[in-house]
Scaffold this motif. Structure first.
Motif, PDB file in Angstrom:
ATOM      1  N   LEU B 320       0.844  -1.162   0.096  1.00 50.96           N
ATOM      2  CA  LEU B 320       0.238  -0.042  -0.149  1.00 50.96           C
ATOM      3  C   LEU B 320       0.732   1.358   0.081  1.00 50.96           C
ATOM      4  CD1 LEU B 320      -2.857  -0.856   2.392  1.00 50.96           C
ATOM      5  CD2 LEU B 320      -2.729  -0.730  -0.108  1.00 50.96           C
ATOM      6  N   ALA B 321       1.989   1.358   0.639  1.00 51.82           N
ATOM      7  CA  ALA B 321       2.829   2.385   0.933  1.00 51.82           C
ATOM      8  C   ALA B 321       3.659   2.606  -0.520  1.00 51.82           C
ATOM      9  CB  ALA B 321       3.906   2.082   1.831  1.00 51.82           C
ATOM     10  N   ASP B 322       3.702   1.737  -1.173  1.00 49.07           N
ATOM     11  CA  ASP B 322       4.530   1.881  -2.630  1.00 49.07           C
ATOM     12  C   ASP B 322       3.649   2.326  -3.504  1.00 49.07           C
ATOM     13  OD1 ASP B 322       6.702   1.826  -4.383  1.00 49.07           O
ATOM     14  OD2 ASP B 322       5.741   0.082  -5.281  1.00 49.07           O
ATOM     15  N   LEU B 323       2.213   1.692  -3.395  1.00 45.58           N
ATOM     16  CA  LEU B 323       1.004   2.296  -4.241  1.00 45.58           C
ATOM     17  C   LEU B 323       0.683   3.563  -4.002  1.00 45.58           C
ATOM     18  CD1 LEU B 323      -1.283   1.589  -6.355  1.00 45.58           C
ATOM     19  CD2 LEU B 323      -2.749   0.573  -4.372  1.00 45.58           C
ATOM     20  N   ALA B 324       0.696   4.152  -2.653  1.00 48.11           N
ATOM     21  CA  ALA B 324       0.512   5.438  -2.549  1.00 48.11           C
ATOM     22  C   ALA B 324       1.459   6.311  -2.983  1.00 48.11           C
ATOM     23  CB  ALA B 324       0.351   5.671  -1.056  1.00 48.11           C
ATOM     24  N   GLY B 325       2.749   5.812  -2.467  1.00 47.68           N
ATOM     25  CA  GLY B 325       3.923   6.783  -2.989  1.00 47.68           C
ATOM     26  C   GLY B 325       3.718   6.835  -4.669  1.00 47.68           C
ATOM     27  N   ARG B 326       3.425   5.799  -5.567  1.00 51.58           N
ATOM     28  CA  ARG B 326       3.446   5.993  -7.083  1.00 51.58           C
ATOM     29  C   ARG B 326       2.193   7.059  -7.383  1.00 51.58           C
ATOM     30  NH1 ARG B 326       2.128   2.007 -10.228  1.00 51.58           N
ATOM     31  NH2 ARG B 326       1.210   0.671  -8.766  1.00 51.58           N
ATOM     32  N   ARG B 327       1.144   6.730  -6.653  1.00 48.50           N
ATOM     33  CA  ARG B 327      -0.118   7.444  -7.067  1.00 48.50           C
ATOM     34  C   ARG B 327      -0.544   8.842  -6.704  1.00 48.50           C
ATOM     35  NH1 ARG B 327       0.023   7.075 -11.466  1.00 48.50           N
ATOM     36  NH2 ARG B 327      -2.131   7.924 -11.745  1.00 48.50           N
TER      37      ARG B 327
END
Lengths: 292, 360
Positions: B320-327
């Motif tokens: 989730l952290a990586d997804l949030a960081g990307r988007r």
């Protein structure tokens, strides 16, 4: 079943026990007494292989305890350390279940025997009703019975307990000692306990060991060895030893040591010389045991 | 064998076997494993959430790929989205999941052994040791392939120093965490010195490494972490059981036939190796190892962090952290480490405040 040969043990630079030879009788309730820092806890911890001796050996049924696998020792010898740390949030049944550790492996974490032993241990120690309660919410007396239940679940011939009555009120002390007494008489367990209270020791012990400065001063049945002279030698305390009105066991009553106490005293006992030896004709007492 | 798997004993039929409240016995052939009923529920729920988050992560981005197409691409049917889903997004996503799980495992092991929720690899200096070594490698002109091995070595050495300083009276003493925090601060200061004296471009690369990011990383890093976990798998299977005794004091543990010191070395050593390895591969991603075990523990309502649930939660957090960081601020990309710190810090604080009010 437990004995020591030339046992030297201590902590850091301090030697507490220096060359101790001792034999603890099987199928008896042995109580170790002595003043603070006399080495009684050190002795118990060394007997229970919690402390490694500097020299000498502890023998369990003739075999050096250090050379036996610790799991095997745990199936023959249960230990209740002094004030064990109560894990947060662990329930009574869970903690009692830890006593089955020596019979378990990670691929065989529970068996019918484990369940039966835990059930029986909780019934014996009278904590079955508390099974689902977290241990850290219980009173001191209940906790102590839970710890005893854990060591009972280990299903060992012998139990070693380090001051099992400390921090308990008198009623709870009696409760715990009655339980230990029943384990000896009804279950044939060998029980060894360090106690602070001489009168409780005299009341419950089959075999009394009096220690002072790391050495055994006297050992034997309380009625044979607990005398005014022994108390003076071990504790440096003048006292009267009279037969207990309830059990007939020796009862230690400290002599008056402060003149202001004497003023209010109604007893005719006035000095340290008035020791009353416990004779053969002391009333044979019965130990009242708590009914369930 | 397949039919031999079953859950024995239900709560309404208390048999002699079912003496442990809230537990059930999982039997697979001759193997009998105690499991918490609640941790089964939590594990199933976390697995479901993780699967959803992973599909979402493969789906979101530019270009957007509908979840149905994501699943078709994953099944190997051959779609126009294969390049985006399988070659660009999947490696990074799998790395996030595996690294998150490894952080969860490492945190659980070290926190349990130290009996302290703060004793996590990113607090007690292991991450900082890896960070210093990586910074030195990145700013000294060493080959890029040497950064990860250097970080691994740095993490292990830092752990040895902390254990040597902090274990005079057993790991449980507060001394251990204090020694760890002190070592962590010292290492961080040294890292700053190295960065300030380095070439600004190298310093910037080190800065990015220190925050921890999954960008530009994938199968190679995953292989290292997953390989480590795979090698440690027998140890982890044992650890799931051995962790039960970490709440007992040494005398009690010895009394029931355990060797507590050997056990601590085994469990903590496994945690340290896992932490150093995962940090070496993805950089200093903070808070996952700290938060995942504690949140998992509260979800399962156990007295210590549960290993499997903490791993699943760690995976979910990092995905989730990586997804949030990307988007979140697209097209600007934030490193995953920024997000884990931003989410993890306040959440832990919330849990601490909530936990204090509860009676238990």
């Amino acid at each position: 079943m437990l004995s020591t040969r030339d046992l030297v043990a201590g902590y850091d630079e301090r030697t507490v026990l220096d060359g101790l030879d001792l034999d603890l009788p099987a199928d008896a309730f042995t109580v170790i007494v002595g003043p603070n820092a006399c080495g009684k806890s050190t002795l118990l911890r060394t007997l229970a292989r919690l402390l490694t001796p500097r020299r000498g050996t502890v023998l369990l049924d003739g075999a050096a305890i250090r050379e036996l696998p610790t799991r095997e020792v745990a199936r023959r010898l249960g230990v209740l350390p002094q004030s064990p740390l109560v894990p947060e949030g662990v329930t009574v049944a869970d903690l009692v279940g830890r006593g089955r550790q020596p019979y378990q492996r990670w691929w065989r974490q529970w068996s019918e025997q484990d369940g039966a032993a835990v059930d029986q241990a909780m019934r014996l120690a009278d904590v079955a009703d508390l099974a689902d309660r977290p241990v850290d919410t219980l009173s001191g007396g209940q906790r102590q019975r839970v710890w005893i239940a854990m060591t009972l679940a280990q299903d060992t011939e012998a139990l070693l307990l380090d001051e099992p009555t400390t921090f308990l009120d008198l009623a709870h002390q009696v409760e715990v000692l009655d339980l230990l007494h029943r384990l000896r008489t009804e279950r044939g367990r060998t029980v060894v306990a360090v106690l602070h209270d001489l009168n409780q020791a005299a009341r419950y012990a089959d075999h009394l060991i009096a220690m002072r400065a790391g050495a055994v001063v006297a050992a034997g049945p309380p009625r044979a060895i607990l005398t005014t002279d022994l108390v003076r030698e071990v504790f440096g305390l003048d006292c009267l030893v009279v037969p207990c009105p309830v059990t007939g066991a020796p009862l230690v009553v400290p002599a008056i040591t402060s003149p202001t106490l004497a003023a209010g005293a109604s007893s005719p006992a006035t000095g340290s010389s008035g020791a009353v030896p416990v004779g053969e004709d002391a009333p044979a007492g019965s130990y009242p045991s708590k009914g369930n | 064998m397949s039919a031999a798997t079953r859950l024995a004993a239900s709560p309404d039929t208390p048999s002699a076997v079912d003496r442990l409240p809230g537990r059930a016995l999982l039997r697979v052939g001759p193997v009998r494993v105690q499991i918490r009923r609640r941790s089964v529920l939590v594990a199933v729920a976390l697995t479901g959430l993780l699967a959803m988050a992973m599909v979402l992560s493969l789906s979101l981005g530019t270009p957007y790929v509908a979840p149905a197409d994501v699943l078709r691409a994953l099944s190997g049917a051959g779609t126009p989205y294969d390049l985006v889903v399988l070659n660009l997004r999947l490696p990074r996503l799998v790395l996030a999941a595996v690294a998150g799980a490894a952080f969860g495992v490492a945190g659980t092991l070290i926190q349990s052994v130290a009996r302290n929720p703060l004793a996590s690899p990113d607090v007690i200096g292991i991450t900082q040791g890896a960070g210093l070594a990586a910074t030195v490698a990145l700013t000294s002109g060493a080959a890029a392939v040497l950064v990860a091995p250097a970080a691994l070595a740095g993490g292990l050495v830092a752990a040895l120093v902390v254990f040597a300083l902090g274990t005079r009276h057993g790991l449980a003493a507060q001394r251990f965490v204090l020694a760890g925090v002190a070592v962590a601060f010292a290492l961080r200061a040294l890292t700053e010195v190295v960065m300030l004296t380095a070439d600004p471009i190298d310093g910037l690369r080190a800065q990015v490494w220190l925050i921890g990011t999954l960008a530009g990383r994938g199968w190679t890093e995953t292989t290292w972490i997953a390989g480590t976990l795979l090698i440690l798998l027998p140890v982890l299977a044992w650890a799931g059981w051995a962790l039960n005794s970490t709440a007992l004091d040494d005398d009690t543990a010895k009394g029931i036939g355990l060797r507590p010191v050997a056990r601590r070395i085994g469990l903590a050593g496994t945690g340290v190796i896992t932490a150093a390895m995962v940090t070496a591969q993805v950089g200093a991603v903070d808070f996952v190892a700290l938060v995942a075990p504690q949140v998992a523990r509260r979800l399962v309502r156990a007295e210590r962090p549960p290993l499997l649930c903490a791993a699943l939660l760690g995976a979910l957090l990092l995905v989730l952290a990586d997804l949030a960081g990307r988007r979140l601020f697209a097209p600007t990309q934030l490193p995953a480490g920024v997000l884990t710190a931003a989410i993890g810090g306040p959440y832990l604080l919330y849990l601490l405040l909530r936990g204090r009010r509860r009676p238990s």
